[in-house]
Scaffold this motif. Sequence first.
Motif, PDB file in Angstrom:
ATOM      1  N   LYS A   1     -16.776  22.978 -23.458  1.00 16.13           N
ATOM      2  CA  LYS A   1     -15.912  24.526 -24.327  1.00 16.13           C
ATOM      3  C   LYS A   1     -16.681  25.234 -24.745  1.00 16.13           C
ATOM      4  O   LYS A   1     -15.811  26.555 -24.769  1.00 16.13           O
TER       5      LYS A   1
ATOM      6  N   SER B   1     -17.081  28.036 -21.906  1.00 17.03           N
ATOM      7  CA  SER B   1     -15.976  28.545 -21.454  1.00 17.03           C
ATOM      8  C   SER B   1     -15.150  29.547 -22.475  1.00 17.03           C
ATOM      9  O   SER B   1     -14.714  30.659 -22.008  1.00 17.03           O
ATOM     10  N   THR B   2     -15.641  29.482 -23.967  1.00 18.87           N
ATOM     11  CA  THR B   2     -15.156  30.683 -24.703  1.00 18.87           C
ATOM     12  C   THR B   2     -15.931  31.674 -24.561  1.00 18.87           C
ATOM     13  O   THR B   2     -15.338  32.951 -25.524  1.00 18.87           O
TER      14      THR B   2
ATOM     15  N   ARG C   1      -8.142  33.728 -18.351  1.00 17.33           N
ATOM     16  CA  ARG C   1      -9.029  32.646 -18.538  1.00 17.33           C
ATOM     17  C   ARG C   1      -9.157  32.588 -19.999  1.00 17.33           C
ATOM     18  O   ARG C   1      -9.769  32.049 -20.388  1.00 17.33           O
ATOM     19  N   THR C   2      -8.688  32.980 -21.078  1.00 18.49           N
ATOM     20  CA  THR C   2      -7.705  32.497 -21.822  1.00 18.49           C
ATOM     21  C   THR C   2      -6.371  31.845 -22.669  1.00 18.49           C
ATOM     22  O   THR C   2      -5.037  32.938 -21.743  1.00 18.49           O
ATOM     23  N   GLN C   3      -5.961  31.149 -22.434  1.00 19.38           N
ATOM     24  CA  GLN C   3      -5.012  30.346 -22.929  1.00 19.38           C
ATOM     25  C   GLN C   3      -3.724  30.446 -23.860  1.00 19.38           C
ATOM     26  O   GLN C   3      -3.000  30.957 -23.237  1.00 19.38           O
ATOM     27  N   GLU C   4      -4.770  31.058 -24.634  1.00 23.31           N
ATOM     28  CA  GLU C   4      -3.729  31.815 -26.059  1.00 23.31           C
ATOM     29  C   GLU C   4      -2.803  33.067 -25.551  1.00 23.31           C
ATOM     30  O   GLU C   4      -1.868  33.393 -25.505  1.00 23.31           O
TER      31      GLU C   4
ATOM     32  N   LYS D   1      -2.626  33.240 -22.229  1.00 21.77           N
ATOM     33  CA  LYS D   1      -2.082  33.540 -20.995  1.00 21.77           C
ATOM     34  C   LYS D   1      -0.923  32.588 -21.547  1.00 21.77           C
ATOM     35  O   LYS D   1       0.843  33.383 -20.996  1.00 21.77           O
ATOM     36  N   GLN D   2      -0.955  31.989 -22.573  1.00 25.39           N
ATOM     37  CA  GLN D   2       0.723  31.237 -23.853  1.00 25.39           C
ATOM     38  C   GLN D   2       0.816  32.610 -23.595  1.00 25.39           C
ATOM     39  O   GLN D   2       2.230  32.394 -23.470  1.00 25.39           O
TER      40      GLN D   2
END
Length: 312
Positions: free
Chosen positions: A239, A242-243, A298-301, A303-304
Amino acid sequence: MVSPLNNTGTQVTEFLMICFPGMQDTQHWLSVVLAPLLVLALGANVVLLFTIHQDTSLHEPMFYLLAILSVLDVILCLTVIPKVLLIFWFNMKPISFVGCFLQMFIMNTFLPMESSTFLVMAYDRYVAICHPLRYPSIITEQFVINAAIFIVFRNLLATLPTPVLAARLNYCASNVVENCICANISVAKLSCGDIHLNKLYQFVSVWCLLGSDLVLILLSYCFILRVVMCQQSGGTVTKALSTCGSHLILILFFYTLLLVFIFTNKAGKKIPSEVPILLNVLHHLIPPALNPIVYGVRTQEIKQGIIKLFKH
Protein backbone atom coordinates in the motif's frame (compact mmCIF):
# COMPACT_ATOMS: atom_id res chain seq x y z
CA MET A 1 17.99 31.56 -44.14
CA VAL A 2 19.71 34.80 -43.17
CA SER A 3 17.99 37.99 -42.19
CA PRO A 4 19.13 41.02 -44.19
CA LEU A 5 19.10 43.24 -41.18
CA ASN A 6 22.21 43.97 -39.88
CA ASN A 7 25.44 45.03 -41.20
CA THR A 8 24.12 48.59 -40.82
CA GLY A 9 23.66 48.42 -37.05
CA THR A 10 19.86 48.33 -37.28
CA GLN A 11 18.35 47.01 -34.05
CA VAL A 12 16.36 43.78 -34.07
CA THR A 13 12.60 44.24 -33.51
CA GLU A 14 11.58 40.65 -34.12
CA PHE A 15 13.11 37.19 -34.41
CA LEU A 16 12.54 34.49 -37.02
CA MET A 17 12.10 30.97 -35.62
CA ILE A 18 13.20 28.35 -38.15
CA CYS A 19 12.86 25.36 -35.81
CA PHE A 20 14.95 22.54 -37.32
CA PRO A 21 17.66 24.01 -39.57
CA GLY A 22 18.31 20.75 -41.44
CA MET A 23 14.64 19.74 -41.82
CA GLN A 24 12.99 22.79 -43.35
CA ASP A 25 11.17 20.78 -46.03
CA THR A 26 10.01 17.94 -43.77
CA GLN A 27 9.63 19.40 -40.27
CA HIS A 28 5.90 20.03 -40.76
CA TRP A 29 5.34 16.25 -40.53
CA LEU A 30 6.21 16.47 -36.82
CA SER A 31 2.86 18.20 -36.31
CA VAL A 32 1.20 14.81 -36.91
CA VAL A 33 2.59 13.82 -33.50
CA LEU A 34 2.66 17.19 -31.72
CA ALA A 35 -0.93 18.27 -32.43
CA PRO A 36 -2.64 15.15 -30.97
CA LEU A 37 -0.30 15.27 -27.96
CA LEU A 38 -1.25 18.91 -27.37
CA VAL A 39 -4.97 18.07 -27.51
CA LEU A 40 -4.38 15.13 -25.16
CA ALA A 41 -2.33 17.21 -22.70
CA LEU A 42 -4.82 20.09 -22.56
CA GLY A 43 -7.87 17.81 -22.45
CA ALA A 44 -6.50 15.50 -19.75
CA ASN A 45 -5.39 18.38 -17.52
CA VAL A 46 -8.69 20.25 -17.91
CA VAL A 47 -10.61 17.08 -17.01
CA LEU A 48 -8.37 16.52 -13.99
CA LEU A 49 -8.73 20.12 -12.77
CA PHE A 50 -12.51 20.05 -13.24
CA THR A 51 -12.74 16.71 -11.42
CA ILE A 52 -10.78 18.03 -8.42
CA HIS A 53 -12.91 21.18 -8.39
CA GLN A 54 -16.25 19.33 -8.59
CA ASP A 55 -15.60 16.34 -6.32
CA THR A 56 -15.52 17.45 -2.68
CA SER A 57 -13.85 14.19 -1.65
CA LEU A 58 -10.80 15.38 -3.60
CA HIS A 59 -10.55 18.66 -1.68
CA GLU A 60 -7.44 17.49 0.14
CA PRO A 61 -3.85 18.81 0.14
CA MET A 62 -2.46 15.97 -2.02
CA PHE A 63 -4.97 16.68 -4.79
CA TYR A 64 -4.50 20.45 -4.49
CA LEU A 65 -0.79 19.88 -5.20
CA LEU A 66 -1.75 17.80 -8.22
CA ALA A 67 -3.98 20.67 -9.39
CA ILE A 68 -1.00 23.06 -9.13
CA LEU A 69 1.02 20.66 -11.28
CA SER A 70 -1.77 20.58 -13.88
CA VAL A 71 -1.98 24.38 -14.04
CA LEU A 72 1.78 24.59 -14.62
CA ASP A 73 1.53 21.92 -17.32
CA VAL A 74 -1.20 23.80 -19.18
CA ILE A 75 0.76 27.07 -19.07
CA LEU A 76 3.95 25.43 -20.37
CA CYS A 77 2.04 23.69 -23.18
CA LEU A 78 0.31 26.86 -24.32
CA THR A 79 3.52 28.89 -24.14
CA VAL A 80 5.49 26.68 -26.54
CA ILE A 81 3.51 24.23 -28.66
CA PRO A 82 0.92 26.47 -30.42
CA LYS A 83 3.73 28.67 -31.81
CA VAL A 84 5.61 25.57 -33.00
CA LEU A 85 2.49 24.32 -34.81
CA LEU A 86 1.94 27.74 -36.41
CA ILE A 87 5.48 27.58 -37.78
CA PHE A 88 4.90 24.09 -39.18
CA TRP A 89 1.43 24.74 -40.64
CA PHE A 90 1.47 28.38 -41.77
CA ASN A 91 5.19 29.25 -41.86
CA MET A 92 4.54 31.91 -39.19
CA LYS A 93 8.18 32.22 -38.15
CA PRO A 94 8.31 35.83 -36.85
CA ILE A 95 7.97 36.48 -33.13
CA SER A 96 8.18 39.96 -31.64
CA PHE A 97 11.12 41.02 -29.49
CA VAL A 98 8.88 41.31 -26.41
CA GLY A 99 7.02 38.08 -27.22
CA CYS A 100 10.29 36.15 -27.50
CA PHE A 101 11.57 37.23 -24.10
CA LEU A 102 8.15 36.71 -22.53
CA GLN A 103 8.22 33.12 -23.78
CA MET A 104 11.76 32.76 -22.45
CA PHE A 105 10.68 34.07 -19.04
CA ILE A 106 7.71 31.69 -18.77
CA MET A 107 9.74 28.65 -19.84
CA ASN A 108 12.64 29.43 -17.51
CA THR A 109 10.32 30.12 -14.56
CA PHE A 110 7.53 27.56 -14.86
CA LEU A 111 9.73 24.54 -15.60
CA PRO A 112 11.57 24.89 -12.24
CA MET A 113 8.17 25.54 -10.64
CA GLU A 114 7.11 22.11 -11.85
CA SER A 115 10.27 20.61 -10.33
CA SER A 116 9.52 22.37 -7.02
CA THR A 117 5.97 21.00 -7.10
CA PHE A 118 7.38 17.48 -7.43
CA LEU A 119 9.56 18.25 -4.40
CA VAL A 120 6.58 19.35 -2.31
CA MET A 121 4.65 16.26 -3.42
CA ALA A 122 7.61 14.09 -2.36
CA TYR A 123 7.53 15.75 1.07
CA ASP A 124 3.78 15.05 1.24
CA ARG A 125 4.44 11.33 0.59
CA TYR A 126 7.32 11.35 3.09
CA VAL A 127 5.10 12.69 5.87
CA ALA A 128 2.23 10.35 4.90
CA ILE A 129 4.41 7.22 5.16
CA CYS A 130 7.07 8.13 7.71
CA HIS A 131 4.87 10.17 10.08
CA PRO A 132 1.29 9.05 9.37
CA LEU A 133 -0.12 10.16 12.74
CA ARG A 134 1.18 13.69 12.23
CA TYR A 135 0.11 13.92 8.58
CA PRO A 136 -3.26 15.70 9.21
CA SER A 137 -1.60 18.35 11.36
CA ILE A 138 1.37 18.97 9.01
CA ILE A 139 -0.12 18.66 5.51
CA THR A 140 -3.01 21.11 5.73
CA GLU A 141 -4.61 23.60 3.34
CA GLN A 142 -2.39 26.29 4.86
CA PHE A 143 0.63 24.11 4.04
CA VAL A 144 -0.49 23.99 0.40
CA ILE A 145 -0.87 27.79 0.33
CA ASN A 146 2.59 28.26 1.84
CA ALA A 147 4.02 25.70 -0.60
CA ALA A 148 2.46 27.53 -3.56
CA ILE A 149 3.97 30.83 -2.36
CA PHE A 150 7.36 29.12 -1.97
CA ILE A 151 7.13 27.58 -5.45
CA VAL A 152 6.28 30.90 -7.11
CA PHE A 153 8.67 33.28 -5.36
CA ARG A 154 11.68 30.94 -5.11
CA ASN A 155 11.68 30.25 -8.83
CA LEU A 156 10.59 33.73 -9.91
CA LEU A 157 13.46 35.39 -8.07
CA ALA A 158 16.00 32.81 -9.22
CA THR A 159 15.07 32.71 -12.91
CA LEU A 160 14.05 36.33 -13.62
CA PRO A 161 17.66 37.41 -14.33
CA THR A 162 17.89 34.93 -17.25
CA PRO A 163 15.54 36.76 -19.66
CA VAL A 164 16.59 40.14 -18.24
CA LEU A 165 20.25 39.47 -19.02
CA ALA A 166 19.33 38.24 -22.50
CA ALA A 167 17.01 41.19 -23.24
CA ARG A 168 19.62 43.80 -22.31
CA LEU A 169 22.07 42.52 -24.93
CA ASN A 170 22.61 44.49 -28.13
CA TYR A 171 21.00 42.59 -31.03
CA CYS A 172 22.49 44.05 -34.18
CA ALA A 173 23.38 40.89 -36.09
CA SER A 174 21.19 38.11 -37.55
CA ASN A 175 17.71 37.70 -36.09
CA VAL A 176 17.30 34.06 -37.20
CA VAL A 177 16.85 31.74 -34.21
CA GLU A 178 17.77 28.15 -35.05
CA ASN A 179 15.26 26.73 -32.62
CA CYS A 180 11.49 26.23 -32.24
CA ILE A 181 11.40 28.27 -29.04
CA CYS A 182 13.14 31.32 -27.60
CA ALA A 183 15.67 29.38 -25.57
CA ASN A 184 18.11 31.60 -23.69
CA ILE A 185 21.38 30.67 -25.41
CA SER A 186 19.79 30.23 -28.86
CA VAL A 187 18.68 33.88 -28.71
CA ALA A 188 21.60 35.37 -26.76
CA LYS A 189 24.20 34.07 -29.22
CA LEU A 190 22.64 36.29 -31.91
CA SER A 191 23.72 39.41 -30.02
CA CYS A 192 26.81 41.49 -30.68
CA GLY A 193 27.87 41.41 -27.03
CA ASP A 194 29.56 39.05 -24.59
CA ILE A 195 27.23 36.27 -23.41
CA HIS A 196 29.52 34.50 -20.94
CA LEU A 197 27.51 35.88 -18.01
CA ASN A 198 24.28 34.61 -19.59
CA LYS A 199 25.72 31.11 -19.98
CA LEU A 200 27.16 31.09 -16.46
CA TYR A 201 23.96 32.30 -14.80
CA GLN A 202 21.80 29.81 -16.67
CA PHE A 203 24.16 26.95 -15.75
CA VAL A 204 24.28 27.90 -12.06
CA SER A 205 20.56 28.62 -11.71
CA VAL A 206 19.45 25.44 -13.49
CA TRP A 207 21.69 23.14 -11.49
CA CYS A 208 20.97 24.93 -8.18
CA LEU A 209 17.19 24.82 -8.65
CA LEU A 210 16.61 21.51 -10.42
CA GLY A 211 19.64 19.83 -8.88
CA SER A 212 18.66 20.67 -5.30
CA ASP A 213 15.07 19.58 -5.97
CA LEU A 214 16.22 16.23 -7.36
CA VAL A 215 18.60 15.59 -4.45
CA LEU A 216 15.89 16.36 -1.87
CA ILE A 217 13.35 14.20 -3.71
CA LEU A 218 15.77 11.28 -3.78
CA LEU A 219 16.56 11.83 -0.10
CA SER A 220 12.87 11.78 0.82
CA TYR A 221 12.38 8.51 -1.05
CA CYS A 222 15.40 7.00 0.71
CA PHE A 223 13.66 7.71 4.03
CA ILE A 224 10.40 6.32 2.65
CA LEU A 225 12.12 3.15 1.43
CA ARG A 226 13.81 2.65 4.79
CA VAL A 227 10.49 2.90 6.64
CA VAL A 228 8.70 0.64 4.15
CA MET A 229 11.41 -2.04 4.38
CA CYS A 230 11.07 -2.06 8.17
CA GLN A 231 7.34 -2.77 8.00
CA GLN A 232 6.39 -6.28 9.04
CA SER A 233 3.17 -6.42 7.04
CA GLY A 234 3.46 -7.17 3.33
CA GLY A 235 0.12 -5.45 2.73
CA THR A 236 1.39 -2.30 4.40
CA VAL A 237 4.49 -2.30 2.22
CA THR A 238 2.43 -2.78 -0.94
CA LYS A 239 0.00 0.00 0.00
CA ALA A 240 2.81 2.40 0.87
CA LEU A 241 4.64 1.75 -2.39
CA SER A 242 1.39 2.10 -4.34
CA THR A 243 0.80 5.61 -2.99
CA CYS A 244 4.23 6.66 -4.28
CA GLY A 245 4.12 4.80 -7.59
CA SER A 246 2.45 7.50 -9.67
CA HIS A 247 4.69 10.19 -8.24
CA LEU A 248 7.87 8.20 -8.89
CA ILE A 249 6.92 7.43 -12.51
CA LEU A 250 6.37 11.11 -13.28
CA ILE A 251 9.52 12.25 -11.47
CA LEU A 252 11.69 9.71 -13.29
CA PHE A 253 10.23 10.68 -16.67
CA PHE A 254 10.49 14.43 -15.98
CA TYR A 255 14.13 14.39 -14.86
CA THR A 256 15.31 11.69 -17.27
CA LEU A 257 14.03 13.61 -20.30
CA LEU A 258 15.45 16.85 -18.88
CA LEU A 259 18.89 15.35 -18.23
CA VAL A 260 19.00 13.74 -21.69
CA PHE A 261 18.17 17.16 -23.20
CA ILE A 262 20.90 18.90 -21.16
CA PHE A 263 23.60 16.37 -22.04
CA THR A 264 22.71 16.22 -25.75
CA ASN A 265 22.76 20.01 -25.80
CA LYS A 266 26.25 20.01 -24.24
CA ALA A 267 27.48 17.40 -26.71
CA GLY A 268 27.66 20.07 -29.41
CA LYS A 269 28.58 18.87 -32.90
CA LYS A 270 28.76 15.22 -31.83
CA ILE A 271 24.94 15.12 -32.00
CA PRO A 272 22.77 16.72 -34.74
CA SER A 273 21.40 20.09 -33.60
CA GLU A 274 17.85 18.88 -34.31
CA VAL A 275 18.02 16.34 -31.45
CA PRO A 276 18.21 18.76 -28.47
CA ILE A 277 15.68 21.05 -30.17
CA LEU A 278 13.19 18.17 -30.50
CA LEU A 279 13.84 17.00 -26.92
CA ASN A 280 13.24 20.53 -25.64
CA VAL A 281 9.90 20.72 -27.47
CA LEU A 282 8.85 17.26 -26.26
CA HIS A 283 9.77 18.14 -22.68
CA HIS A 284 7.13 20.87 -22.81
CA LEU A 285 4.54 18.42 -24.12
CA ILE A 286 5.00 14.79 -23.03
CA PRO A 287 5.12 15.33 -19.22
CA PRO A 288 1.96 17.53 -19.33
CA ALA A 289 0.21 14.77 -21.32
CA LEU A 290 1.54 12.01 -19.07
CA ASN A 291 0.97 13.54 -15.61
CA PRO A 292 -2.86 13.55 -15.47
CA ILE A 293 -3.12 10.18 -17.23
CA VAL A 294 -0.77 8.42 -14.80
CA TYR A 295 -2.52 9.91 -11.78
CA GLY A 296 -5.95 9.22 -13.28
CA VAL A 297 -5.14 5.56 -13.94
CA ARG A 298 -3.21 4.81 -10.75
CA THR A 299 -5.10 6.90 -8.15
CA GLN A 300 -8.42 5.31 -7.21
CA GLU A 301 -9.99 8.51 -5.84
CA ILE A 302 -9.28 10.44 -9.04
CA LYS A 303 -10.45 7.56 -11.22
CA GLN A 304 -13.76 7.43 -9.34
CA GLY A 305 -14.08 11.23 -9.52
CA ILE A 306 -13.62 11.21 -13.31
CA ILE A 307 -16.19 8.41 -13.68
CA LYS A 308 -18.70 10.39 -11.58
CA LEU A 309 -17.95 13.52 -13.61
CA PHE A 310 -18.76 11.84 -16.94
CA LYS A 311 -21.80 10.07 -15.53
CA HIS A 312 -23.32 13.37 -14.47
